[in-house]
Enzyme design. Structure first.
Site, mmCIF file in Angstrom:
data_model
loop_
_atom_site.group_PDB
_atom_site.id
_atom_site.type_symbol
_atom_site.label_atom_id
_atom_site.label_comp_id
_atom_site.label_asym_id
_atom_site.label_seq_id
_atom_site.Cartn_x
_atom_site.Cartn_y
_atom_site.Cartn_z
ATOM 1 N N SER A 8 0.849 -1.201 0.000
ATOM 2 C CA SER A 8 0.000 0.000 0.000
ATOM 3 C C SER A 8 0.877 1.240 0.000
ATOM 4 O O SER A 8 1.637 1.482 0.946
ATOM 5 C CB SER A 8 -0.904 0.013 1.227
ATOM 6 O OG SER A 8 -1.477 1.303 1.345
ATOM 7 N N HIS A 33 -1.009 -1.156 -4.469
ATOM 8 C CA HIS A 33 -2.309 -0.846 -3.864
ATOM 9 C C HIS A 33 -2.375 0.665 -3.613
ATOM 10 O O HIS A 33 -1.540 1.231 -2.907
ATOM 11 C CB HIS A 33 -2.454 -1.625 -2.554
ATOM 12 C CG HIS A 33 -3.799 -1.495 -1.907
ATOM 13 N ND1 HIS A 33 -4.912 -2.199 -2.331
ATOM 14 C CD2 HIS A 33 -4.215 -0.739 -0.866
ATOM 15 C CE1 HIS A 33 -5.951 -1.889 -1.575
ATOM 16 N NE2 HIS A 33 -5.560 -0.995 -0.674
ATOM 17 N N ASP A 35 -4.668 3.826 -2.269
ATOM 18 C CA ASP A 35 -5.809 4.140 -1.399
ATOM 19 C C ASP A 35 -6.297 5.559 -1.610
ATOM 20 O O ASP A 35 -5.594 6.520 -1.283
ATOM 21 C CB ASP A 35 -5.382 3.980 0.060
ATOM 22 C CG ASP A 35 -5.173 2.527 0.437
ATOM 23 O OD1 ASP A 35 -6.146 1.763 0.356
ATOM 24 O OD2 ASP A 35 -4.042 2.162 0.809
ATOM 25 N N MET A 37 -8.967 8.348 -0.458
ATOM 26 C CA MET A 37 -9.876 8.688 0.656
ATOM 27 C C MET A 37 -10.411 10.095 0.467
ATOM 28 O O MET A 37 -9.659 10.990 0.075
ATOM 29 C CB MET A 37 -9.120 8.635 1.982
ATOM 30 C CG MET A 37 -8.452 7.315 2.262
ATOM 31 S SD MET A 37 -7.569 7.405 3.831
ATOM 32 C CE MET A 37 -6.714 5.830 3.794
ATOM 33 N N HIS A 66 -8.164 1.264 -4.484
ATOM 34 C CA HIS A 66 -9.151 1.075 -3.411
ATOM 35 C C HIS A 66 -9.785 2.427 -3.110
ATOM 36 O O HIS A 66 -9.140 3.315 -2.553
ATOM 37 C CB HIS A 66 -8.424 0.505 -2.179
ATOM 38 C CG HIS A 66 -9.267 0.371 -0.961
ATOM 39 N ND1 HIS A 66 -8.726 0.194 0.294
ATOM 40 C CD2 HIS A 66 -10.613 0.373 -0.783
ATOM 41 C CE1 HIS A 66 -9.695 0.098 1.188
ATOM 42 N NE2 HIS A 66 -10.850 0.215 0.567
ATOM 43 N N MET A 68 -12.035 4.655 -1.083
ATOM 44 C CA MET A 68 -12.784 4.868 0.170
ATOM 45 C C MET A 68 -13.486 6.205 0.039
ATOM 46 O O MET A 68 -13.136 7.197 0.698
ATOM 47 C CB MET A 68 -11.808 4.842 1.356
ATOM 48 C CG MET A 68 -11.309 3.448 1.682
ATOM 49 S SD MET A 68 -9.779 3.467 2.617
ATOM 50 C CE MET A 68 -8.618 3.522 1.260
ATOM 51 N N MET A 137 -11.907 -5.615 4.509
ATOM 52 C CA MET A 137 -11.152 -4.720 5.388
ATOM 53 C C MET A 137 -10.927 -5.440 6.710
ATOM 54 O O MET A 137 -11.871 -5.916 7.341
ATOM 55 C CB MET A 137 -11.915 -3.413 5.633
ATOM 56 C CG MET A 137 -11.985 -2.475 4.431
ATOM 57 S SD MET A 137 -10.409 -2.158 3.609
ATOM 58 C CE MET A 137 -9.425 -1.447 4.935
ATOM 59 N N ASP A 175 -6.941 -6.314 3.798
ATOM 60 C CA ASP A 175 -6.309 -4.998 3.876
ATOM 61 C C ASP A 175 -6.416 -4.437 5.291
ATOM 62 O O ASP A 175 -7.512 -4.154 5.768
ATOM 63 C CB ASP A 175 -7.025 -4.080 2.868
ATOM 64 C CG ASP A 175 -6.398 -2.708 2.741
ATOM 65 O OD1 ASP A 175 -5.335 -2.471 3.341
ATOM 66 O OD2 ASP A 175 -6.995 -1.869 2.022
ATOM 67 N N GLY A 176 -5.255 -4.251 5.921
ATOM 68 C CA GLY A 176 -5.211 -3.615 7.237
ATOM 69 C C GLY A 176 -4.582 -4.504 8.294
ATOM 70 O O GLY A 176 -5.054 -5.613 8.531
ATOM 71 N N GLY A 177 -3.496 -4.020 8.892
ATOM 72 C CA GLY A 177 -2.858 -4.766 9.979
ATOM 73 C C GLY A 177 -2.215 -6.072 9.550
ATOM 74 O O GLY A 177 -2.048 -6.973 10.367
HETATM 75 C C1 DX5 Z 1 -6.566 1.592 5.204
HETATM 76 C C2 DX5 Z 1 -6.078 1.350 3.793
HETATM 77 C C3 DX5 Z 1 -4.968 0.392 3.736
HETATM 78 C C4 DX5 Z 1 -3.752 0.805 4.517
HETATM 79 C C5 DX5 Z 1 -3.207 -0.446 5.136
HETATM 80 O O1 DX5 Z 1 -7.709 2.323 5.220
HETATM 81 O O2 DX5 Z 1 -7.118 0.852 2.976
HETATM 82 O O3 DX5 Z 1 -4.629 0.001 2.424
HETATM 83 O O4 DX5 Z 1 -2.759 1.449 3.790
HETATM 84 O O5 DX5 Z 1 -2.187 -0.100 5.973
HETATM 85 P P1 DX5 Z 1 -1.494 -1.097 6.972
HETATM 86 O O6 DX5 Z 1 -0.976 -2.268 6.191
HETATM 87 O O7 DX5 Z 1 -0.407 -0.260 7.554
HETATM 88 O O8 DX5 Z 1 -2.520 -1.511 7.999
HETATM 89 ZN ZN ZN Z 2 -6.559 -0.126 1.003
#
Ligand code: DX5
Ligand code: ZN
Length: 217
Positions: A8, A33, A35, A37, A66, A68, A137, A175-177
């Site tokens: 990402s 990836h 993002d 927002m 992605h 958001m 997510m 995606d995430g953590g």
């Molecule tokens: C969060 C994004 C992710 C983010 C993930 O809203 O959609 O793609 O960058 O970040 P990590 O891998 O640090 O949790």
């Molecule tokens: Zn993402």
């Protein structure tokens, strides 16, 4: 098929983006990836289509975008024009999801549907056959570096079961953590694509971390 890795760029160094893009080009990563927002669908603002278009000039791997954002259907041609391979829209942001998914495919992109942590995978029953990928997510969207939500593993297993039962080819992206530890459990549960931001870019050797994530078995 071995799982894919999608770094990402949210966690990349934007003052030196070219170096990070080249690092990904030369790594074992599969996709970029990106993002987007809007400060409305999620409580944060990142970057938009002009930046993605610039990224696409240097990126030698497919762009996994992605969104958001509210009303993602308004931006299908801009996302295509920015060079996207995969356009992910949130289930929660689309009243007419079937129409949006088909408009994305008509624009010659792969269609991804994204679920927030509270949205059950069972709601995809009547759209699953139309989508190329489901993006689950595994944190609440909006920020990098958050803690993985454990219940996500149950959602991955349930979704995998739905896909296999119907003999579909739909990919599952998470995606995430994502870390080496959560990544292994996600792959075991059936994830096909691991997105990772913080785990890759906070490592002193990001390309090596991509290699380690790719080597999870
Ligand atoms: C969060 C994004 C992710 C983010 C993930 O809203 O959609 O793609 O960058 O970040 P990590 O891998 O640090 O949790
Ligand atoms: Zn993402």
């Amino acid at each position: 098929m071995p799982h894919k890795i999608a770094p990402s760029l949210l966690s990349a160094d934007f003052l030196n983006l070219q170096a990070d893009i080249e690092m990904i080009n030369n790594s074992e990563a599969d996709w970029f990836h990106c993002d987007v927002m809007d400060g409305s669908f999620v409580p944060n603002i990142s970057f938009g289509f002009p930046i993605i278009k610039q990224i696409s000039v240097l990126a030698k791997k497919p762009l996994d975008v992605h969104l958001m954002i509210v009303n993602p259907d308004k931006y299908i041609s801009q996302v295509k024009d920015a060079g996207a391979y995969m356009m992910n829209v949130h289930y929660e942001a689309c009243t007419h999801l079937h129409r949006v998914v088909h408009a994305i495919k008509d624009a010659e992109m792969k269609a991804g549907v994204t679920l927030n942590p509270h949205t059950p995978v069972s709601l995809l029953e009547d759209i699953l056959q139309d989508v190329d990928m489901v993006l689950l997510m595994t944190v609440n969207p909006g920020f990098g570096g958050q803690k993985f939500i454990e219940h996500s593993l149950t959602k991955v297993s349930r979704l995998k079961e739905m896909i296999l039962k119907r003999n579909l080819n739909t990919l599952i992206e998470v995606d995430g953590g994502v870390t080496l530890e959560t990544g292994k459990r996600l792959v075991d549960a059936g994830a096909d694509v691991l997105v990772a931001g913080n785990t890759i870019f906070s490592d002193k050797n990001p390309a090596e971390m991509i290699h380690k994530l790719k080597s999870i078995i």
